[in-house]
Design a protein around this motif. Structure first.
Motif, mmCIF file in Angstrom:
data_model
loop_
_atom_site.group_PDB
_atom_site.id
_atom_site.type_symbol
_atom_site.label_atom_id
_atom_site.label_comp_id
_atom_site.label_asym_id
_atom_site.label_seq_id
_atom_site.Cartn_x
_atom_site.Cartn_y
_atom_site.Cartn_z
ATOM 1 N N ARG A 128 33.975 -16.848 24.566
ATOM 2 C CA ARG A 128 32.606 -16.691 25.065
ATOM 3 C C ARG A 128 31.782 -15.707 24.222
ATOM 4 O O ARG A 128 30.637 -15.417 24.557
ATOM 5 N N HIS A 183 29.685 -15.305 21.230
ATOM 6 C CA HIS A 183 28.968 -16.159 20.288
ATOM 7 C C HIS A 183 28.376 -15.385 19.114
ATOM 8 O O HIS A 183 28.010 -15.978 18.101
ATOM 9 N N ALA A 228 23.538 -15.631 24.300
ATOM 10 C CA ALA A 228 24.456 -14.510 24.060
ATOM 11 C C ALA A 228 23.807 -13.208 24.504
ATOM 12 O O ALA A 228 23.012 -12.613 23.770
ATOM 13 N N ARG A 262 23.784 -21.704 22.293
ATOM 14 C CA ARG A 262 24.616 -20.728 22.963
ATOM 15 C C ARG A 262 23.799 -19.464 23.236
ATOM 16 O O ARG A 262 23.268 -18.859 22.307
ATOM 17 N N VAL A 308 22.183 -19.988 18.193
ATOM 18 C CA VAL A 308 22.497 -18.875 19.097
ATOM 19 C C VAL A 308 21.228 -18.076 19.382
ATOM 20 O O VAL A 308 20.472 -17.758 18.460
ATOM 21 N N ASN A 331 28.189 -22.198 27.224
ATOM 22 C CA ASN A 331 26.897 -21.842 26.640
ATOM 23 C C ASN A 331 26.369 -20.513 27.159
ATOM 24 O O ASN A 331 25.380 -19.991 26.642
ATOM 25 N N GLY A 375 32.517 -17.415 14.902
ATOM 26 C CA GLY A 375 31.103 -17.219 15.192
ATOM 27 C C GLY A 375 30.410 -16.314 14.185
ATOM 28 O O GLY A 375 30.921 -16.032 13.101
#
Length: 362
Positions: free
Chosen positions: A266, A268, A204, A202, A101, A238, A311
């Protein structure tokens, strides 16, 4: 939910990894290469040095906070493609090292704004404080100088190379509207999200802090409607969020549990912290405990549990307690208390679910 802890590095943090290791439940270290200016590539060599240090202490390096976005990208300048290519190479190097992330933001000039770093609270602790009238009555360079009187630790988002160009940056943003920022953000996302999909990273984005325009600068990641718009700019799993309860919660109209339910898949990376809002527009950061602030931390954690959140989560800013000398907002003790409070709520929710299931079977 995987608990992580933000750390600024062996040469830039008063907290040793061995002390973080003693906080129950912490699995990972949230880190960054703070000495590398925005826009420059993070080399694999530099990344691997942090990885070796962190992993040897028993933590993962799954989450980076932050890989800063160069101002030329936010401004949509002709040089933005150069800096985007550097950003892509950094992403590739981070993926090779095992990062999952990347937290970042798209805030013009300042990543966050407070007027006082050590505001004394009733119990004798101190905390970050935002005074609305002071922000409205002071020039940004004057506020920057007051903030930077704290020389003990570097302050992310207030890097010297950025502040050295403060007047130049404000001049550059004079004609930049919110719609232009949206356009520049989409350009950036169109470039990086396909690569993030390839790398299984991902992205964020962090909300603006505070979630409204300050010094006339355009800010867009501020509320549920704008977050929905952001996620639809590039509709990819992503392309996601760092949902920060404290940043968004400074505006009393933002319903954090509702956002968690709406944006759950969504999200993360979760930042959980509390603050106390005042009717005059001021706010001060408090302990994580629900009763101490304006945010219902129990309902926030409950929303994550109901969403089946798996997460990364970290306690965000804490107070400065027990005479700890620390970076503003990032002491060891109050963040450790915050972790135990968050995990206590989570554990209780899990227990109640199990007891409910058992009762149903009987």
């Amino acid at each position: 939910m995987e608990m992580v802890f933000r750390w600024f590095g062996e040469d830039n943090d008063h907290i040793p990894l061995s002390h973080i290791k003693q906080i129950p439940g912490v699995k990972g270290i949230v880190w960054a290469l703070h000495h590398i200016p925005a826009g420059e590539k993070w080399t694999l060599h530099e990344i691997e040095k942090v990885k070796k240090s962190v992993e040897s202490s028993g933590f993962n390096i799954d989450v980076v906070e932050s890989v800063n976005v160069h101002e030329d990208i936010k401004l949509g300048r002709s040089t933005r493609d150069y800096y985007i290519e550097n950003y892509k190479q950094t992403m590739k190097n981070l993926a090779e090292a095992g990062v999952k992330v990347i937290c970042y933001n798209f805030m013009p000039v300042f990543d966050w704004i407070r007027t006082e770093l050590f505001k004394e609270l009733e119990d004798g602790s101190t905390a970050l404080f935002y005074e609305k009238a002071k922000v409205e009555g002071i020039e940004p360079d004057e506020l920057a100088q007051q903030i930077l009187k704290e020389k003990s630790f570097t302050l992310p988002g207030w890097e010297p190379e950025r502040l050295a160009k403060l007047s130049e940056l404000f001049d550059a943003y004079q004609e930049v509207t919110e719609e232009m920022i949206w356009s520049h953000l989409k350009y950036f996302l169109d470039e990086i999200i396909p690569l993030a999909e390839q790398l299984d990273i991902r992205m964020a984005i962090h909300p603006d802090d505070p979630p409204w325009s300050v010094f006339g600068l355009p800010r867009i990641i501020t509320n549920e409607r704008n977050i929905s718009r952001f996620l639809n700019l590039v509709d990819s799993p992503n392309n996601g969020l760092t949902l920060c309860s404290g940043s968004l919660g400074a505006n009393g109209e933002n319903d954090i549990p509702s956002m968690i339910h709406k944006f759950g898949p969504r999200i993360h990376f979760a930042h959980i912290r509390n603050l106390k809002r005042y009717d005059n527009g001021d706010f001060v950061e408090t302990s994580h405990r629900t009763e101490d602030g304006s945010l219902d931390i129990y309902e926030i954690v409950k929303a994550y549990r109901k969403q089946g959140f798996t997460g990364y989560v970290r306690p965000d800013h804490g107070r400065h307690i027990w005479d700890e000398t620390c970076r503003p907002g990032y002491g060891l003790y109050d963040r450790a208390l915050g972790i135990m409070y968050i995990q206590g709520i989570w554990d209780s929710l899990v227990r109640m679910e199990k007891e409910s299931q058992y009762a149903a079977i009987k």
